[in-house]
Enzyme design. Structure first.
Site, PDB file in Angstrom:
ATOM      1  N   LYS A  14       0.853  -1.198   0.000  1.00  0.00           N
ATOM      2  CA  LYS A  14       0.000   0.000   0.000  1.00  0.00           C
ATOM      3  C   LYS A  14       0.878   1.233   0.000  1.00  0.00           C
ATOM      4  O   LYS A  14       2.064   1.201   0.349  1.00  0.00           O
ATOM      5  CB  LYS A  14      -0.928   0.016   1.212  1.00  0.00           C
ATOM      6  N   PRO A  99      10.131  -4.132  -0.017  1.00  0.00           N
ATOM      7  CA  PRO A  99      11.256  -3.786   0.864  1.00  0.00           C
ATOM      8  C   PRO A  99      10.807  -3.568   2.301  1.00  0.00           C
ATOM      9  O   PRO A  99       9.733  -3.032   2.570  1.00  0.00           O
ATOM     10  CB  PRO A  99      11.790  -2.481   0.252  1.00  0.00           C
ATOM     11  N   ALA A 102      10.079   0.382   4.377  1.00  0.00           N
ATOM     12  CA  ALA A 102       9.814   1.302   3.268  1.00  0.00           C
ATOM     13  C   ALA A 102       8.476   2.023   3.405  1.00  0.00           C
ATOM     14  O   ALA A 102       8.110   2.820   2.547  1.00  0.00           O
ATOM     15  CB  ALA A 102       9.866   0.552   1.937  1.00  0.00           C
ATOM     16  N   GLY A 103       7.700   1.718   4.445  1.00  0.00           N
ATOM     17  CA  GLY A 103       6.404   2.368   4.624  1.00  0.00           C
ATOM     18  C   GLY A 103       5.333   1.829   3.708  1.00  0.00           C
ATOM     19  O   GLY A 103       4.337   2.520   3.449  1.00  0.00           O
ATOM     20  N   LEU A 104       5.481   0.585   3.263  1.00  0.00           N
ATOM     21  CA  LEU A 104       4.543  -0.003   2.304  1.00  0.00           C
ATOM     22  C   LEU A 104       3.652  -1.080   2.914  1.00  0.00           C
ATOM     23  O   LEU A 104       2.784  -1.627   2.229  1.00  0.00           O
ATOM     24  CB  LEU A 104       5.313  -0.588   1.114  1.00  0.00           C
ATOM     25  N   GLY A 105       3.864  -1.425   4.171  1.00  0.00           N
ATOM     26  CA  GLY A 105       2.981  -2.380   4.851  1.00  0.00           C
ATOM     27  C   GLY A 105       3.129  -3.813   4.394  1.00  0.00           C
ATOM     28  O   GLY A 105       2.168  -4.591   4.499  1.00  0.00           O
ATOM     29  N   SER A 108       2.266  -6.467   7.095  1.00  0.00           N
ATOM     30  CA  SER A 108       0.828  -6.525   7.369  1.00  0.00           C
ATOM     31  C   SER A 108       0.079  -7.226   6.247  1.00  0.00           C
ATOM     32  O   SER A 108      -0.854  -7.996   6.483  1.00  0.00           O
ATOM     33  CB  SER A 108       0.273  -5.107   7.547  1.00  0.00           C
ATOM     34  N   ALA A 109       0.498  -6.965   5.005  1.00  0.00           N
ATOM     35  CA  ALA A 109      -0.132  -7.628   3.865  1.00  0.00           C
ATOM     36  C   ALA A 109       0.092  -9.132   3.914  1.00  0.00           C
ATOM     37  O   ALA A 109      -0.813  -9.919   3.606  1.00  0.00           O
ATOM     38  CB  ALA A 109       0.410  -7.050   2.561  1.00  0.00           C
ATOM     39  N   ASP A 145      -2.390  -2.215  10.488  1.00  0.00           N
ATOM     40  CA  ASP A 145      -2.694  -2.142   9.060  1.00  0.00           C
ATOM     41  C   ASP A 145      -3.296  -3.423   8.494  1.00  0.00           C
ATOM     42  O   ASP A 145      -3.751  -3.437   7.351  1.00  0.00           O
ATOM     43  CB  ASP A 145      -1.429  -1.830   8.246  1.00  0.00           C
TER      44      ASP A 145
END
Length: 291
Positions: A14, A99, A102-105, A108-109, A145
């Site tokens: 995300k 990565p 990287a703030g992409l979650g 959590s995914a 998240d």
């Protein structure tokens, strides 16, 4: 008895189209308001080998420093087994493409992906399974998240990120370029720096939009902004320079996602996104897609 069956599950990520920190709860969790947008790329893969007659989870990862017990995938498995009694024997290898830091979650995914797999399998085998509401509540216990990734549709999130309101796709047809530089930013450190500097007391954020401060909303009444940028850019000025480079390359807007370190640019003309992606190839891993 049938032999092992292997399935490959794909898990996306995300970005945050805006992120405002709104307070701190007594338990230490931060409240926020954000707009999540799911992305297909970059992605992780969970290679799940089903072990008939066995119970429990064995987890490996392409990253050597994975914590087999503290990882969100392992936590999701444990909580699901506790809630339902369904604990099938699984050997899971996590191949990381998203990565870390990287703030992409990505973590959590991955957890949401395994929860969805477990519930679908429990239903197929006529074992105790969870309703959607109970799945969402359990997901929030895994991580703030994780509920978003169970639905994986654009959503406004409040609370600690678990209170979700789906919204129409905010930027259909825009080109997105996402750059993941070789920088790891600790989310815990970022929140700690925010608290230490008390950013919410003496900073007012505005969007740098194509080189000027814009007061017009781009996304359904919201400005693209990220409160973490004020903290992160001090410690990692190369990320601020990357954002500025997006704007010089013609992005309609650019922003850091989450607590970083990924930075993305939005292009109303997708062909400009493709051109910019080529010019940013040396900045890190680059992903280009049409939203």
């Amino acid at each position: 008895m049938s032999g092992p069956v292997t399935r490959t599950l794909r898990s996306g990520c995300k970005i945050n189209l805006f992120l405002r920190l709104t307070g701190t709860r007594p338990d230490g969790y931060h409240t926020l308001k954000t707009l999540f947008l799911p992305l297909a790329e970059p992605h992780d893969e969970l290679r799940v080998m089903e072990l008939p007659g066995a119970e429990g989870l064995s987890l490996t990862c392409s990253l050597p420093d994975l914590d087999p017990q503290g990882n969100t995938v392992a936590k999701a498995y444990r909580l699901y087994a506790q809630a339902t009694g369904f604990a099938p024997g699984l050997r899971v290898h996590l191949e990381k493409g998203v990565p870390h830091g990287a703030g992409l979650g990505g973590g959590s995914a991955d957890a949401a992906c395994l929860l969805r797999y477990l519930n679908e399998r429990a239903l197929a085998e006529k074992r105790p399974a969870l309703s959607q509401d109970k799945m969402m509540a359990l997901a929030a216990r895994v991580g703030a998240d994780v509920p978003f990734f169970l639905q994986a549709v654009p959503a406004l999130a409040t609370g600690i990120g678990e209170a979700l309101t789906p919204v129409p796709h905010p930027l259909p047809g825009f080109g997105l370029v996402l750059v993941c530089p070789p920088v790891h930013v600790s989310t815990a450190w970022a929140f700690g720096e925010w608290d230490r500097r008390e950013e919410h007391n003496f900073f007012t954020n505005t969007l740098t939009f194509a080189g000027w401060e814009d007061r017009k909303p781009l996304v359904h009444g919201f400005w693209l902004e990220n409160d973490f940028e004020r903290v992160i850019f001090r410690a990692y000025p190369e990320l601020e320079r990357l954002k500025e480079r997006f704007l010089t390359l013609g992005a309609d807007a650019a922003l850091m996602s989450g607590s970083g370190s990924s930075v993305f640019g939005l292009f109303s003309k997708p062909e400009r996104a493709q051109a910019a992606a080529g010019l940013l190839a040396g900045a890190g891993r680059v992903f280009c897609q049409v939203l």
